[in-house]
Design an enzyme around this catalytic site. Structure first.
Site, PDB file in Angstrom:
ATOM      1  N   SER A 695       0.807  -1.229   0.000  1.00  0.00           N
ATOM      2  CA  SER A 695       0.000   0.000   0.000  1.00  0.00           C
ATOM      3  C   SER A 695       0.837   1.276   0.000  1.00  0.00           C
ATOM      4  O   SER A 695       0.280   2.365  -0.077  1.00  0.00           O
ATOM      5  CB  SER A 695      -0.940   0.006   1.207  1.00  0.00           C
ATOM      6  OG  SER A 695      -0.217   0.004   2.419  1.00  0.00           O
ATOM      7  N   LYS A 738      -6.444   3.823   8.615  1.00  0.00           N
ATOM      8  CA  LYS A 738      -5.463   4.728   8.018  1.00  0.00           C
ATOM      9  C   LYS A 738      -5.951   6.173   8.025  1.00  0.00           C
ATOM     10  O   LYS A 738      -5.188   7.103   8.327  1.00  0.00           O
ATOM     11  CB  LYS A 738      -5.139   4.275   6.599  1.00  0.00           C
ATOM     12  CG  LYS A 738      -4.355   2.962   6.554  1.00  0.00           C
ATOM     13  CD  LYS A 738      -4.108   2.500   5.136  1.00  0.00           C
ATOM     14  CE  LYS A 738      -3.300   1.200   5.115  1.00  0.00           C
ATOM     15  NZ  LYS A 738      -3.068   0.711   3.741  1.00  0.00           N
TER      16      LYS A 738
END
Length: 812
Positions: A695, A738
């Site tokens: 990611s 996140k």
């Protein structure tokens, strides 16, 4: 007559010896000493000794000498003692095994002189050993009488010695002869002691020695009699108790009463009847009760069987919490105990609604997954309160033994049922809320795999017939509402994960933490530290200051710890006599908690001043976190270095990012020969923490472009997304964690893959997205447009914005 014949033989021998000095045959004996005036039966089995006896003619005189070592089968002259006994053989009896049984009478002590023959048997010349007879005195007489008295006492107290020995000893007047008789009659006297007595010619010394032996023997005999008496008393006491118990049983039977054992059996029978057991379990329980009633309470298996029956009798086979649950009231309780957590509350209310329509439904198996401190365990207690059920919790952290779940078999000493059955017993109902805490931390070793043992208990299709090893009968767990908790799903085995309904609990935003602090944490800490709400005040901006600069977590544990520290400081001030109310300002927070620990916005603005530094977003078991990616270049030959304890997947993402940048160097304004003449280094702090995953692909590509074009990234901007070689941005996981981590760190602009837009809309509320600008992208070119300045004017604007952020930061 015998005495007359003996006297004649002695005188005849004494007449012959000086004239002929003839040698006599020597008979070695083991573990035996023949004394003068004693008749001793001897078993003669050695071939040389048999030949010696057979060679005797009319003169039956021999010398009997003890061996020094009984183990020597063929003794030589050196293996014999030097002093023996002159003896005459009276009778020889042949035994069936070719050995001889010889009766020999001792005549006098002799000392072996010169050996004249060694084979087939030994012969030697002997010298008579005269005795040193002491003159008669009161001392010798007293010693003789004492020896006689001790011997009589020993004979009287010994079951193996004949009473006639006392009579014979009383009739012996000579002290030397008395000592010889006693020494030959005492079975406890060792061969060495007997030989020592034989070799002692001084009668007085011999009396003293035998006196010591007799005194010691008497003491040993008295101790032995005492021990025997105590043992006999104990045996008699046990027999007495047994007879009394049997008599008591007979009396109780006549009176129509029951003894204690029967009462216990009857009580257990009543418990079994009232327990509501299934028929097969009841049959097993009554069978074991029948065995118990036939057992003696002293039997080894009595307590084992009784414990087993008691366990069967006390389990709630048919007892339930009962009662209808008001769904609206349950919702109120859940809302009062926990803030937010809407998904979990909805799932519980759905379960209650279905149960109301279908009372016989099976209990669901829920698994709460989330970072530490978000309220997973306390949520289980709240659910139990909302449902009106008992709450049972067991921690599985560090459990390695499969028997902890399923129990031990009854054959083992100290065996018990497993933790699940024990928890059901503590709950006293068959439908409690059963929490299995930290299921992701279950161990596994040579004692078995507890996770595999949980497969049966946590399967709604199987747990209606759960079989514990100790009970060895089935128990219905289908009505139990199992709730498991975990910090992460990866360590949980796939078959076990498949049986559970996963409900994820994400971390809290700053606004949610402020709300939780005022609703739960501050009142609890004020009460726990002995102060009142009138004595301390927490303004909202101060709580937000603590959250922002003293904690970085998904949950609220550290926040509660810091609030507790401030409360304790006020408690100390009150104890010291300062009674004024404390208003917790930023200055008070710094005084009590020290300088600020976390400079979130300032750190991002400070570190992104330089080109080549970009902020990424990462998922961790404790929530989410920001991740800095730094790139640098130096003169070289096209090398590419990656550091920061990064995994294989992350290294491949870096290679993909570099490949995309090199393939698009012309469009990005980078000289084509730059890569051949320079080395590039990408580092991901902190270097001690392992990192992996795809990611951070867009973050690395942006860092490389920022470095190679000399443009610092936009301040307070973070990004996440997987990159492909063609420049596409792919979706990633852990979006909520996140985004919340970015908000905690003071980020204002978040760049996400376009395909994650649905996750943001589903998982994040408008309050959580407040003060955040979410940008959705499909290609890396869009990321670069958002993150990097496109003109000098924009670059100057970003620089002014960064300086403004840094100037607003508090001084620690």
């Amino acid at each position: 007559m015998v005495e007359k014949a003996r006297t004649e033989r002695n005188s005849k021998l004494k007449e012959q010896e000086p004239e002929s000095e003839r040698s006599l045959p020597i008979l070695p004996v083991r573990d035996t000493v023949l004394f003068p005036h004693a008749v001793l039966p001897l078993t003669v089995g050695r071939e040389s000794s048999v030949q010696l006896i057979n060679s005797l003619g009319e003169d039956k005189t021999i010398v009997v000498v003890a061996q020094r070592e009984a183990r020597v089968d063929a003794p030589q002259a050196s293996d014999l003692y030097t002093v023996g006994t002159l003896a005459v053989v009276h009778k020889v009896v042949k035994m069936p095994n070719q050995s001889l049984f010889v009766f020999a009478e001792g005549l006098e002590r002799v000392r072996l002189a010169e050996f004249t023959q060694l084979t087939p048997f030994m012969r030697a010349k002997v010298d008579s050993v005269p005795e040193s007879i002491p003159p008669k005195s009161s001392e010798v007489e007293a010693l003789q009488r004492n020896v006689l008295t001790l011997f009589q006492q020993i004979v009287a107290g010994s079951p193996t010695l004949s009473d006639e020995l006392s009579t014979v000893a009383m009739n012996i007047e000579e002290p030397g002869r008395l000592v010889d008789f006693i020494a030959s009659s005492l079975p406890s006297l060792s061969t060495a002691d007997k030989q020592d007595t034989l070799e002692t010619t001084d009668v007085r010394v011999r009396l003293e020695k035998i006196n010591q032996h007799l005194a010691k023997e008497l003491e040993v005999q008295q101790l032995r009699n005492k021990i025997q008496s105590e043992v006999q008393d104990r045996v008699q006491q046990t027999q007495r108790e047994y007879y009394l118990r049997e008599q008591m049983k007979a009396i109780q039977k006549e009176l129509g009463e029951q003894d204690e054992g029967q009462r216990d059996t009857e009580e257990l029978r009543q418990k079994i009847e009232s327990a509501g057991m299934p028929d097969d379990v009841k049959k097993e329980a009554l069978k074991e009760l029948g065995r118990l009633s036939r057992m003696s309470p002293m039997a080894a298996d009595y307590s084992v069987t009784r414990n087993y029956i008691e366990w069967l009798a006390v389990l709630p086979w048919a007892k339930t919490s009962g009662g209808e649950v008001d769904i609206l009231k349950a919702k109120e309780i859940l809302d009062a105990d926990h803030y937010d957590l809407q998904k979990v509350k909805d799932r519980i209310l759905d379960y209650l609604s279905v149960r109301r329509l279908k009372p016989g439904m099976k209990g669901p198996i829920l698994c709460f997954v989330g970072p530490p401190g978000v309220g997973k365990t306390s949520l289980g207690k709240s659910i139990a309160r909302a449902l009106g059920r008992k709450f049972v919790r067991i921690s599985l952290g560090g459990v390695h033994d499969e028997a902890e779940i399923r129990g031990h078999r009854r054959t083992y000493i100290g065996a018990l049922p497993g933790q699940i059955i024990q928890g059901i017993r503590r709950a006293e109902t068959k439908d409690p809320i059963f929490m299995l805490d930290e299921i992701d931390k279950v161990g596994r070793d040579f004692r078995g795999d507890p996770a595999s043992a949980l497969l049966e208990a946590l399967d709604p299709e199987q747990n209606a017939a759960f079989r514990d090893n100790y009970l060895d009968v089935t128990f219905d767990l289908s009505k139990v509402l199992f709730i498991t908790t975990a910090n992460m799903l990866d360590p949980i085995a796939d078959p076990l994960r498949d049986r559970m309904e996963i409900i994820e609990l994400q971390g809290y935003t700053e606004e949610e933490k402020v709300h939780i602090a005022f609703q739960y944490l501050i009142p609890r800490q004020i009460e726990e530290n002995g102060i009142t709400p009138e004595q301390i005040e927490f303004p909202e901006e101060s709580v937000g200051y603590v959250i922002r600069h003293y904690t970085r977590e998904a949950g609220v544990r550290n926040l509660e710890r810091n609030i507790g520290t401030i409360s304790r400081k006020q408690a100390r001030r009150l104890a010291e006599g300062k009674s004024e109310k404390l208003v917790v300002t930023k200055e008070v927070v710094q005084e009590f908690l020290g300088g600020i620990k976390i400079r979130s916005e300032g750190e991002i603005a400070e570190r992104t001043k330089r080109a080549g530094v970009v902020v990424g977003l990462a998922w961790t078991p404790s929530g989410g976190d920001v991740l800095f990616v730094e790139a640098n270049t130096m003169k070289g030959k096209g090398g590419f270095t990656m550091t920061g304890q990064i995994g294989q997947v992350m290294q491949e993402s870096m290679q993909a990012a570099l490949t995309w940048v090199r393939s698009n160097a012309a469009q990005l304004g980078i000289q084509e020969n730059f890569f051949a003449e320079h080395d590039i280094h990408i580092h991901v702090p902190a270097g001690a923490i392992p990192k992996d995953g795809p990611s951070a692909g867009v973050t690395m590509a942006t860092a490389l472009v920022s470095l190679l074009t000399g443009r610092p990234v936009r301040p307070l901007t973070a990004m996440t997304g997987e990159i492909t070689l063609s420049g596409n941005v792919l979706p990633i996981g852990g979006v909520k964690e996140k985004v919340l981590a970015a908000k905690r760190a003071g980020v204002r602009d978040v760049i996400l893959p376009a395909e994650n837009k649905m996750n943001v809309e589903e998982d994040l509320t408008p309050e959580q997205l407040e003060h955040l600008n979410i940008h959705y992208v499909k290609e890396i070119s869009e990321v670069l447009e958002l993150a990097l300045p496109t003109s000098p004017r924009e670059e100057k604007h970003y620089e002014e914005e960064r300086e403004k952020v840094l100037s607003e930061q508090p001084v620690s």
